[in-house]
Write an enzyme that holds these catalytic residues in place. Structure first.
Site, PDB file in Angstrom:
ATOM      1  N   ASP A 147       0.823  -1.216   0.000  1.00 19.94           N
ATOM      2  CA  ASP A 147       0.000   0.000   0.000  1.00 19.94           C
ATOM      3  C   ASP A 147       0.861   1.273   0.000  1.00 19.94           C
ATOM      4  O   ASP A 147       2.077   1.206   0.111  1.00 19.94           O
ATOM      5  CB  ASP A 147      -0.931  -0.046   1.229  1.00 19.94           C
ATOM      6  CG  ASP A 147      -2.305   0.543   0.934  1.00 19.94           C
ATOM      7  OD1 ASP A 147      -2.430   1.312  -0.024  1.00 19.94           O
ATOM      8  OD2 ASP A 147      -3.257   0.232   1.687  1.00 19.94           O
ATOM      9  N   ASP A 202      -9.782   3.777  -3.571  1.00 17.64           N
ATOM     10  CA  ASP A 202     -10.568   2.602  -3.184  1.00 17.64           C
ATOM     11  C   ASP A 202     -11.953   2.576  -3.815  1.00 17.64           C
ATOM     12  O   ASP A 202     -12.573   3.604  -4.059  1.00 17.64           O
ATOM     13  CB  ASP A 202     -10.731   2.569  -1.659  1.00 17.64           C
ATOM     14  CG  ASP A 202      -9.419   2.237  -0.986  1.00 17.64           C
ATOM     15  OD1 ASP A 202      -8.397   2.105  -1.692  1.00 17.64           O
ATOM     16  OD2 ASP A 202      -9.403   2.113   0.252  1.00 17.64           O
TER      17      ASP A 202
HETATM   18  C1  GLA Z   1      -5.985   1.444   1.415  1.00 19.91           C
HETATM   19  C2  GLA Z   1      -6.091   0.443   0.275  1.00 19.91           C
HETATM   20  C3  GLA Z   1      -7.222  -0.522   0.546  1.00 19.91           C
HETATM   21  C4  GLA Z   1      -6.991  -1.241   1.870  1.00 19.91           C
HETATM   22  C5  GLA Z   1      -6.757  -0.234   2.978  1.00 19.91           C
HETATM   23  C6  GLA Z   1      -6.263  -0.901   4.251  1.00 19.91           C
HETATM   24  O1  GLA Z   1      -7.092   2.262   1.461  1.00 19.91           O
HETATM   25  O2  GLA Z   1      -6.264   1.087  -0.944  1.00 19.91           O
HETATM   26  O3  GLA Z   1      -7.374  -1.438  -0.503  1.00 19.91           O
HETATM   27  O4  GLA Z   1      -5.878  -2.097   1.726  1.00 19.91           O
HETATM   28  O5  GLA Z   1      -5.801   0.754   2.632  1.00 19.91           O
HETATM   29  O6  GLA Z   1      -6.022  -0.009   5.269  1.00 19.91           O
END
Ligand code: GLA
Length: 621
Positions: A147, A202
């Site tokens: 990430d 996301d």
């Molecule tokens: C980010 C990522 C998500 C998830 C969260 C976890 O937002 O894009 O897919 O992994 O972190 O905290």
């Protein structure tokens, strides 16, 4: 010398480190991830139960492979900096969990972050990249999602390349799933870094909304789709555009779920489930395990779809598949049902990127409606009603020309083609019979479409000086040619020279491999040798031959010619590859020459005739 060897070893080791593991995502990865449903509320029992469900519900059989633990599995780093899982949530440890998941025939994924802390505030990998990769490898991890939180001041290329190198040097194949949200255009630089990269922030389980979290917002299905514009050229086997994890079964309507799944399949995005597999309704299970949709996603050509037409609230998308098949999606973005009345023949699908084409005037495709179960063919208009927020998904397969007769089995033409009916074929065949009955032909052209010489003037002008007949018929494959040689009184002819050109339709219509097409050519040559033991055969390359040196059609034809050349003996069977006469100095065929896949243009025919002429003169002496 010693120093030289040491340098060599060093160079070799750099070389080993400077790459990702190959072959891990030949098709987009498939699996499940804990985040969308459970966020930080995870533990080892959930992971075990999910693995069990994956097997029990047939999802493993459908292709889902990775069980991925997202954020918040972490405990603390010990005094040596080694990371440990949260001892309360994962009391048996990660190695035991990996062993369990592996015992089910599945693989285990884990999550970390480029920064000192993950998005969930747990320890990230910054400064511990190699150490973490070694730890994951020792646990038996198969997949690392990495990430981009807490990345201030970090260079994305450097941060992700460091982790890639760390994984490589840890020595265990682990798929590297980059989660950088598209901030630094990973598609431009990550082909050799990650196996996939997120292209957006996301996802959110809605059709077309944006959900604000304050400083950032997550996006609905259409919002994510719209952000893929221009990205398809960066994806392919081993390096995919990741549109984020699936929200199927997370609250959208069934139509929306189906469309969401179809879109991800068309876009060759990784298929990572995000719902609770332990309590999934049968309707959701059916969507997620639809083998036809999955096959579109996993197709081995690995080509992402493109939008080829906008029609109000409808969007038309196409994805070239292996074996000349296609997937076509009609997406209804809008709030009203929409009628589709689509004339296949009025449009040709042509993909600049993959060089794939579907010309519905030349070839009929059978289609199957994957969600609705209906079927039809492209000879007729496509008429359908598409519900709001839904997608019609079709798989197109070229109609086999006269089915099993393609190739080495002698058979008359049975089908009508859009450009030449069965009756017209019969008439041309009878004309050939009449010519054979009369005899007195010295130079005989035999073969498929191209031989027919669609630009007949070129033929007459070039070969009219001899007593010539042309037995080429459009649309014929080697099976038809064999049948005509057996049933068309061809034995009454005693040509000095037969010019044989076959193979194009075997490749283009019958979908044969070059080897299968070659078997057909071989059978025709054997038949001609039997008919005319004293005559000679000029065995010809097949044409035209793909615009670029790496066009799939070019590669097929080159391979077929390589095989066909072995039939030449320099005496009775003379092989000549005329293809190079068609090329420009840069190796490309100009569109003025090439025409379509099956036929050159008039200019092309002239080049071909001119190129053959001197050989024919010599052989006719
Ligand atoms: C980010 C990522 C998500 C998830 C969260 C976890 O937002 O894009 O897919 O992994 O972190 O905290």
């Amino acid at each position: 010398m010693k120093r030289f060897l040491a340098l060599l070893a060093l160079a070799a080791s750099f070389n080993v480190h400077a790459q990702k593991f190959d072959g891990l995502a030949a098709s987009p990865q498939m699996g499940w991830n804990s985040w969308n449903t459970f966020a930080c509320n995870i533990n080892e029992q959930l992971i075990r139960d999910t693995a069990d469900s994956m097997v029990k519900l047939g999802l493993k059989d459908a292709g889902y492979e990775y069980v991925n633990i997202d954020d918040c599995w972490h405990g603390k780093r010990d005094k040596d900096g080694v990371i440990h899982p949260d001892a309360e949530r994962f009391p048996s440890g990660m190695k035991a969990l990996a062993d369990y998941v592996h015992s089910k025939g599945l693989k285990l994924g884990i999550y970390s972050d480029v920064g000192a802390t993950t998005c969930g505030g747990r320890p990230g990998s910054r400064g511990h990249e190699y150490q973490d990769a070694i730890t994951y490898a020792s646990w038996g991890i198969d997949y690392v999602k990495y990430d981009w939180c807490d990345s201030k001041g970090l260079n994305a290329v450097g941060a992700y390349t460091t982790m890639r190198d760390a994984i490589r040097s840890a020595g265990r194949p682990m798929l590297f799933s980059m989660c950088e949200w598209g901030d630094n255009k990973p598609w431009e630089w990550a082909t050799d870094v990650g196996h996939s990269w997120r292209t957006t922030g996301d996802i959110y389980p809605c059709w077309d909304c944006e959900f604000s979290h304050g400083s950032w917002s997550s996006l609905g299905v259409l919002r994510i789709l719209d952000k893929q514009a221009g990205l398809r050229k960066f994806a392919g086997p081993g390096h995919w555009n990741d549109m984020d994890m699936l929200e199927v079964g997370m609250g959208m309507t069934e139509d929306e779920d189906r469309a969401h799944f179809a879109i991800w399949a068309m876009m060759a995005s990784p298929l990572i489930l995000g719902n609770d597999l332990r309590s999934m309704p049968e309707s959701t299970r059916r969507i997620l395990s639809n083998k036809d949709v999955i096959a579109i996603n996993q197709d081995k050509a690995g080509i992402q779809a493109w939008k080829f037409m906008d029609a109000g609230q409808l969007e038309y998308w196409a994805k070239p598949l292996a074996n000349n098949e296609w997937a076509v999606m009609v997406l209804n973005r809008g709030e009203q049902a929409a009628n589709v009345n689509y004339d296949w023949k009025a449009h040709q699908l042509s993909d600049d990127l993959s060089k794939r084409e579907a010309d519905f005037k030349q070839m009929v495709y059978d289609w199957r409606d994957i969600w609705g179960g209906k079927s039809g063919d492209t000879g007729k208009k496509l008429e359908a009603k598409v519900a709001p927020h839904s997608a019609l998904l079709l798989r197109l397969k070229p109609q086999a020309v006269d089915g099993a007769a393609c190739g080495t089995t002698p058979a008359p033409r049975k089908l009508s083609y859009p450009w030449m009916s069965r009756e017209q074929w019969q008439q041309m065949f009878e004309e050939d019979v009449a010519v054979a009955e009369k005899g007195g032909v010295d130079l005989l052209f035999v073969g498929d479409s191209i031989t027919q010489g669609w630009n007949r003037e070129v033929w007459d002008r070039s070969f009219g000086g001899w007593r010539t007949a042309n037995f080429g018929i459009g649309g014929d494959h080697t099976g038809n040619v064999l049948w005509r040689l057996q049933n068309g009184h061809a034995e009454k002819l005693h040509p000095k020279l037969v010019v044989l050109t076959v193979g194009v339709n075997n490749l283009g219509f019958c979908n044969a491999t070059p080897k299968q097409a070659f078997d057909g050519v071989k059978a025709v040559v054997a038949q001609l040798r039997k008919l005319y033991p004293d005559g000679r055969i000029l065995l010809n390359a097949v044409l035209p031959f793909g615009q670029f040196s790496n066009s799939p059609t070019r590669l097929q034809v080159v391979e077929l010619n390589r095989l066909v050349a072995t039939l030449g003996d320099g005496k009775q069977v003379i092989f000549h590859d005329y293809c190079s006469s068609f090329l420009q100095p840069n190796g490309e065929m100009s569109p003025e020459v090439m025409g379509d896949f099956l036929h050159p243009t008039a200019k092309g025919y002239q080049i071909w005739a001119d190129a053959m002429l001197s050989d024919i003169r010599k052989l006719m002496e």
